[in-house]
Every structure is written in structure tokens, then in C-alpha cells.
Design an enzyme around this catalytic site. Structure first.
Site, PDB file in Angstrom:
ATOM      1  N   GLU A   1       0.811  -1.222   0.000  1.00  0.00           N
ATOM      2  CA  GLU A   1       0.000   0.000   0.000  1.00  0.00           C
ATOM      3  C   GLU A   1       0.844   1.271   0.000  1.00  0.00           C
ATOM      4  OE1 GLU A   1      -1.690   0.802   4.425  1.00  0.00           O
ATOM      5  OE2 GLU A   1      -2.306  -1.086   3.548  1.00  0.00           O
ATOM      6  N   ASP A   2       2.107   1.181   0.405  1.00  0.00           N
ATOM      7  CA  ASP A   2       2.969   2.366   0.435  1.00  0.00           C
ATOM      8  C   ASP A   2       3.874   2.495  -0.786  1.00  0.00           C
ATOM      9  OD1 ASP A   2       1.867   3.024   2.852  1.00  0.00           O
ATOM     10  OD2 ASP A   2       3.587   2.428   4.056  1.00  0.00           O
TER      11      ASP A   2
END
Length: 188
Positions: free
Chosen positions: A65-66
Site C-alpha cells: 500500500e505504500d
């Protein structure tokens, strides 16, 4: 990746997390990499996990997600650590699809966690324990209030159901409330 020792696999997981989180900081100002390292420590020391796949997933839990290129990170996780680690990381990854309302994405994520194996739920709770412990350092009073409400409504029940880290999560929540009051606004 076959032929690697457990120590080598974990070192590779830390290295990949360091690469993905390079230059990222949490809102309290600490380097982001400290968070997944603490989550892995909670998994090993407080949950007693020794499964290398679970510990690698703890280090990698926020990488997809990052990442600037999530598909590439997924590929690297699959090739380096295998399908099981990727599946755990995927379970712990919130949908980035902003076309879906946040409430719906949150519901889908929580439903996925409820359906996850107990050890994956335990990793999520370890993540939540660490985030809640460090919430006292967040300068954002609205974030504190929202995060505590979600913790008490969704993650404490999950911890109770899974039978893991209940007291730790309660203690972290209590500490934030003691420092910032029941509404978790400005410091007392």
C-alpha cells in the site's frame, strides 16, 4: 527463494521494507521502517511467533500500500518469499481504490480480516497494538480520536475473538485516553 536460511529470509524482508519505506516518516516524525520492525518484534516476542513467513509478512505488511509501484512489489514478494507471504501481505493491505467510498473499503477490509486465518488476524492486531502505542506521539487530535474509536469498535473485538493481545491493546488505548482525555483532543 529456496536455499536461504531463516535469517537470510528475514534480512531480505527487512531490506525490501527499508527500500519501499525509504524517505517515509510517520506523522510523529519517526522513520516509517521502525513501525514494521516493531510489529515483527511484537509478533515474535509477545505472540511467540517463530514462523518465518509470518515474521517476513510483519516486516512487509505495509509495503504494497505504500509503494509507488504496488504490482512490482507484489511480484518481488512472490518471487522472494512465495505465495503464502504475499497472501498474508495482501490480506493486511487496504484497497487503494479511491473510487470506492472509504466506508465501503473499510468494511471490505474488516470482512477480509474476519475471514483470515487466526495467525493473520494476530498480525493485524500486533500492527494495531504498535500503532496505538505510538498514537500518543501523533500531533493530530482528530486522528487520535478516529483511530481510538475504530480500535475500540473493530479491533478490540477482533483481539478478543482471536484471543491475542487484548490486554496490550486495552493498555495502549487507556494510555492515550489518560494523556489526552476521553475525546483524545488536546493534552490534559
Amino acid at each position: 527463494m529456496s536455499g536461504l536460511s531463516d535469517t537470510q529470509k528475514l534480512a531480505l524482508a527487512v531490506a525490501l521494507a527499508a527500500e519501499i519505506h525509504q524517505g517515509q516518516h510517520r506523522d510523529e516524525g519517526t522513520p516509517y521502517l521502525e513501525h514494521p520492525i516493531r510489529v515483527a518484534r511484537i509478533a515474535a516476542q509477545e505472540l511467540g511467533f517463530h514462523d518465518v513467513d509470518l515474521l517476513a509478512a510483519a516486516y512487509l505488511h505495509d509495503t504494497v500500500e505504500d509503494a509507488a509501484q504496488p504490482a512490482e512489489v507484489r511480484r518481488r514478494i512472490r518471487e522472494t518469499f512465495g505465495e503464502r507471504v504475499l497472501a498474508i501481505v495482501e490480506t493486511l493491505t487496504k484497497s487503494p481504490d479511491k473510487s470506492i467510498p472509504k466506508e465501503e473499503r473499510d468494511r471490505e477490509y474488516h470482512a477480509r480480516l474476519l475471514a483470515a486465518p487466526p495467525e493473520v488476524q494476530a498480525l493485524k492486531i500486533a500492527d494495531r497494538v504498535d500503532n496505538t502505542r505510538f498514537l500518543i506521539h501523533s500531533p493530530d487530535s482528530k486522528k487520535r480520536a478516529t483511530y481510538l474509536k475504530e480500535t475500540e469498535e473493530k479491533y478490540l473485538p477482533l483481539a478478543r475473538e482471536a484471543g491475542v493481545l487484548v490486554e496490550e491493546l486495552q493498555a495502549a488505548t487507556r494510555k492515550v485516553r489518560e494523556l489526552f482525555g476521553p475525546e483524545t483532543g488536546e493534552e490534559k
